[in-house]
Scaffold this active site. Structure first.
Site, PDB file in Angstrom:
ATOM      1  N   GLU A 198       0.876  -1.175   0.000  1.00 50.35           N
ATOM      2  CA  GLU A 198       0.000   0.000   0.000  1.00 50.35           C
ATOM      3  C   GLU A 198       0.907   1.217   0.000  1.00 50.35           C
ATOM      4  O   GLU A 198       1.808   1.297   0.820  1.00 50.35           O
ATOM      5  CB  GLU A 198      -0.846   0.043   1.279  1.00 50.35           C
ATOM      6  CG  GLU A 198      -1.531  -1.257   1.614  1.00 50.35           C
ATOM      7  CD  GLU A 198      -1.917  -1.315   3.100  1.00 50.35           C
ATOM      8  OE1 GLU A 198      -2.143  -0.259   3.730  1.00 50.35           O
ATOM      9  OE2 GLU A 198      -1.980  -2.425   3.628  1.00 50.35           O
ATOM     10  N   TYR A 248      -7.712   4.768  -3.530  1.00 49.21           N
ATOM     11  CA  TYR A 248      -8.670   5.540  -2.738  1.00 49.21           C
ATOM     12  C   TYR A 248      -8.001   6.708  -2.022  1.00 49.21           C
ATOM     13  O   TYR A 248      -6.790   6.900  -2.121  1.00 49.21           O
ATOM     14  CB  TYR A 248      -9.396   4.635  -1.749  1.00 49.21           C
ATOM     15  CG  TYR A 248      -8.538   4.000  -0.672  1.00 49.21           C
ATOM     16  CD1 TYR A 248      -7.528   3.107  -0.989  1.00 49.21           C
ATOM     17  CD2 TYR A 248      -8.762   4.290   0.677  1.00 49.21           C
ATOM     18  CE1 TYR A 248      -6.773   2.519   0.006  1.00 49.21           C
ATOM     19  CE2 TYR A 248      -7.994   3.699   1.680  1.00 49.21           C
ATOM     20  CZ  TYR A 248      -7.005   2.815   1.339  1.00 49.21           C
ATOM     21  OH  TYR A 248      -6.245   2.238   2.314  1.00 49.21           O
ATOM     22  N   ASP A 283      -6.959   8.176   1.368  1.00 48.10           N
ATOM     23  CA  ASP A 283      -6.752   7.798   2.756  1.00 48.10           C
ATOM     24  C   ASP A 283      -6.261   9.031   3.498  1.00 48.10           C
ATOM     25  O   ASP A 283      -5.172   9.519   3.244  1.00 48.10           O
ATOM     26  CB  ASP A 283      -5.719   6.668   2.849  1.00 48.10           C
ATOM     27  CG  ASP A 283      -5.704   6.046   4.235  1.00 48.10           C
ATOM     28  OD1 ASP A 283      -6.751   6.078   4.912  1.00 48.10           O
ATOM     29  OD2 ASP A 283      -4.655   5.541   4.648  1.00 48.10           O
ATOM     30  N   GLU A 332      -4.056   6.880  -2.143  1.00 46.61           N
ATOM     31  CA  GLU A 332      -3.388   5.635  -1.760  1.00 46.61           C
ATOM     32  C   GLU A 332      -3.696   4.556  -2.788  1.00 46.61           C
ATOM     33  O   GLU A 332      -4.839   4.405  -3.220  1.00 46.61           O
ATOM     34  CB  GLU A 332      -3.850   5.184  -0.368  1.00 46.61           C
ATOM     35  CG  GLU A 332      -3.294   3.816   0.018  1.00 46.61           C
ATOM     36  CD  GLU A 332      -3.255   3.546   1.525  1.00 46.61           C
ATOM     37  OE1 GLU A 332      -3.321   4.513   2.311  1.00 46.61           O
ATOM     38  OE2 GLU A 332      -3.174   2.363   1.895  1.00 46.61           O
ATOM     39  N   HIS A 389       3.363   0.597   3.109  1.00 43.07           N
ATOM     40  CA  HIS A 389       3.147  -0.598   3.927  1.00 43.07           C
ATOM     41  C   HIS A 389       3.219  -1.846   3.073  1.00 43.07           C
ATOM     42  O   HIS A 389       2.734  -1.870   1.944  1.00 43.07           O
ATOM     43  CB  HIS A 389       1.785  -0.533   4.623  1.00 43.07           C
ATOM     44  CG  HIS A 389       1.652   0.614   5.579  1.00 43.07           C
ATOM     45  ND1 HIS A 389       0.478   0.936   6.211  1.00 43.07           N
ATOM     46  CD2 HIS A 389       2.560   1.519   6.019  1.00 43.07           C
ATOM     47  CE1 HIS A 389       0.671   1.984   6.993  1.00 43.07           C
ATOM     48  NE2 HIS A 389       1.916   2.364   6.888  1.00 43.07           N
ATOM     49  N   ARG A 409      -2.193 -11.541   8.480  1.00 43.79           N
ATOM     50  CA  ARG A 409      -1.559 -10.703   7.467  1.00 43.79           C
ATOM     51  C   ARG A 409      -0.578  -9.830   8.221  1.00 43.79           C
ATOM     52  O   ARG A 409      -0.972  -8.966   9.004  1.00 43.79           O
ATOM     53  CB  ARG A 409      -2.613  -9.834   6.769  1.00 43.79           C
ATOM     54  CG  ARG A 409      -2.030  -8.772   5.852  1.00 43.79           C
ATOM     55  CD  ARG A 409      -3.126  -7.901   5.228  1.00 43.79           C
ATOM     56  NE  ARG A 409      -3.887  -7.146   6.202  1.00 43.79           N
ATOM     57  CZ  ARG A 409      -3.945  -5.816   6.278  1.00 43.79           C
ATOM     58  NH1 ARG A 409      -3.286  -5.089   5.412  1.00 43.79           N
ATOM     59  NH2 ARG A 409      -4.666  -5.215   7.204  1.00 43.79           N
ATOM     60  N   HIS A 464       1.597  -6.830   8.762  1.00 41.57           N
ATOM     61  CA  HIS A 464       1.526  -5.489   8.208  1.00 41.57           C
ATOM     62  C   HIS A 464       2.843  -4.797   8.555  1.00 41.57           C
ATOM     63  O   HIS A 464       3.069  -4.433   9.702  1.00 41.57           O
ATOM     64  CB  HIS A 464       0.334  -4.798   8.899  1.00 41.57           C
ATOM     65  CG  HIS A 464      -0.104  -3.529   8.280  1.00 41.57           C
ATOM     66  ND1 HIS A 464      -0.412  -3.402   6.949  1.00 41.57           N
ATOM     67  CD2 HIS A 464      -0.350  -2.320   8.836  1.00 41.57           C
ATOM     68  CE1 HIS A 464      -0.810  -2.163   6.709  1.00 41.57           C
ATOM     69  NE2 HIS A 464      -0.774  -1.483   7.832  1.00 41.57           N
TER      70      HIS A 464
END
Lengths: 65, 493
Positions: free
Chosen positions: B10, B88, B90, B95, B152, B236, B238
């Site tokens: 991301e 989108y 963010d 992002e 990220h 997941r 991160h």
């Protein structure tokens, strides 16, 4: 890092003109890669945003993640 | 105990409008995302019902407002992409999230496709601005004034691994991998020790070892427990300590070696043996040590350089990855990892075609040598920022790439392909192909579900295993079925 170290780095000849040792397995197109930072530097003043000082000053973002 | 590799990144982008009366990053981000959206598929919502960003991997739920539910703004600030990714607004940044990828090479392709998507958005959005206004988007992580925005990485892991074991095994790796993965930054921020140039854009912003926050007091290891998949089987991970990279080689290496290290943690061959005395201090020190020669104290009193710590991880990979785990791409990642560590050991500046921070440092050094500017000169900071500019003619990284100066992983054609085509071997294939094929019969999408709106009303299909939904599994159905047939067949399977 200590200041003298940084100085040493700046003065290190490899900073500018050293050709990297080609590793044929990793760099198949190494022949095409030339150290052409100079080519970019020749035109960089036309590429860089005019009035860098004001531009950098005004570049303010909100914090993100 | 290892699970198939699934990687996604991301990226939050910096945004600025030249000659705007005032800078409004929220409005600019919305404009940019929507400008692209209008070229794409209208009125499909993002399904926040599937998300739980406040669940903590340590077992508790943090207090917070619920994520926005479905409302009129949802489809204004969200765009679900036919490559399987998401785009989108963010907070105050555009992002881009890549689709789920099964390997490092695909990840580079989709992250780079994201840069193209941002640039196409910019061009479309500029049509709506005054003639003298211009949008500039930066793929970097800081405004140099203490405001950082993230890059990220996400890796699928087995739920069976206790979270503290991940923390122990991963922390020494993450605080030292920046010698390969940093994007370089002029100056210091956030109260960290002053320096002319440092390896990482993000290192100054990390203040504690473990935690849930991503915006204040950022932790080296983020505990967000939101697997976007079957939570009994998976987590997941991160990873929030990385920099946004321009160099394809750097992105490839970053996600490739991190996925391998996580596999080693899953195999239980990395425990506490590399634990550092003070990892939060180490991340900042490593970032300032351009020679990569500083030594750091491990908890068992050994003293190692960042390169030596990385070499120890690499050695374990060589020792413990089985033949079937060594896909050609994994072997390639291991070779490049070794090559780069050797380079960093002998002379970091020898990697000036490979690693972002070295490419940038050599460019600035050459500029300074030519003009005699000081490191504090605004032109030097401008050069740093503009390295990350996504305009093909103005971005300095792109200019170097055009001159053949940087090592590439992909061709331009492969990256363009990634804008409109999902990966074939993850559930992103199902998501992206459904969006392309049935755009008018999809109500909403999340990472692990699609809500179809066919003739039988709303039907939600869950995609709880990220390595399913591939072309091999479902390609034929998608090629031959109407949306109603597809939903029926999946439901009755």
């Amino acid at each position: 890092m200590p200041r003298e170290k940084q100085q040493e780095y700046r003065d290190h000849p490899s900073n500018e003109n050293e050709e990297i040792q080609p590793n044929p397995e990793l760099n198949e197109n190494v022949d095409d890669i030339t150290d052409d930072l100079d080519a970019l530097l020749d035109e960089i003043d036309e590429i860089l945003e005019e009035d860098s000082e004001e531009f950098v000053e005004n570049y303010i973002q909100r914090g993100g993640q | 105990m290892t699970v198939p590799t699934i990687i996604g990144t991301e990226t939050e982008f910096g945004i600025s409008v030249k000659n705007a009366r005032e800078q409004d990053p929220v409005a600019a981000s919305t404009l940019v995302v929507n400008a692209y959206k209008s070229r794409n598929i209208p009125s499909i919502s993002w399904d926040y019902g599937q998300e739980s960003p406040m669940l903590d991997a340590r077992g508790f739920t943090a207090e917070s407002e619920k994520p926005p539910s479905e409302d009129a703004n949802n489809s204004v600030i969200n765009d679900i992409l036919i490559n399987g990714g998401r785009y989108y607004v963010d907070h105050a940044h555009p992002e881009y999230c890549t689709p789920e990828c099964s390997n490092a090479r695909d990840l580079v392709k989709y992250e780079k496709a994201g840069e193209l998507i941002l640039d196409l958005s910019r061009l479309a959005a500029e049509q709506l601005l005054l003639d003298n206004q211009e949008i500039i988007i930066y793929k970097n992580n800081t405004d140099y004034k203490g405001h950082s925005y993230g890059s990220h990485e996400n890796y699928l892991m087995s739920r069976k691994i206790p979270f503290p074991d991940i923390v122990n095994g991963l922390t020494p790796f993450l605080v030292t991998r920046q010698i390969m993965t940093g994007s370089g930054k002029v100056g210091a921020e956030n109260g960290a020790d002053d320096t002319e140039f440092q390896i990482s854009q993000r290192a100054d912003f990390f203040e504690k070892e473990v935690g849930l926050s991503t915006m204040v007091e950022r932790p080296l290891i983020n505990t967000r427990d939101e697997p976007h998949a079957d939570s009994k089987l998976y987590r997941r991970l991160h990873v929030i300590v990385g920099d946004s990279n321009m160099s394809e080689f750097t992105i490839y290496l970053k996600v490739g070696i991190t996925a391998i290290v996580l596999q080693l943690i899953e195999k239980r061959v990395i425990g506490k043996q590399f634990a550092l005395q003070d990892p939060v201090a180490v991340i900042k020190s490593v970032s300032r040590n351009l020679s990569c020669k500083n030594v750091y104290e491990l908890k068992d009193d050994r003293k190692w350089t960042a390169v030596e710590i990385q070499q120890a991880y690499l050695e374990l990979a060589h020792k413990h990855l089985s033949t079937e785990e060594r896909a050609p791409i994994v072997n390639d990642v291991l070779e490049k990892w070794e090559f780069v560590l050797e380079g960093l050991k002998s002379d970091p500046m020898s990697l000036g075609h490979h690693l972002d921070w070295v490419i940038k440092k050599k460019l600035i050094d050459a500029y300074i040598a030519r003009h005699g500017f000081k490191w504090t000169d605004p032109r030097i900071r401008m050069l740093d920022l503009q390295y990350h500019d996504l305009r093909p003619d103005k971005g300095l990284y792109y200019r170097l790439q055009k001159n053949g100066h940087v090592e590439r992983i992909l061709t331009h054609e492969e990256i363009v392909h990634g804008v409109q085509h999902p990966p074939l071997d993850t559930r992103a294939y199902f998501r992206g192909t459904c969006l392309r094929k049935y755009p008018n019969s999809i109500h909403s999408v999340s990472w692990n579900s699609i809500v179809f709106n066919g003739s039988n009303g709303f039907e939600k299909i869950m995609m709880e295993r990220p390595h399913f939904g591939t072309q091999a599994i479902i390609g034929e159905l998608l090629n031959t079925c109407t949306v109603d047939e597809l939903v029926d067949k999946i439901r009755n399977d």
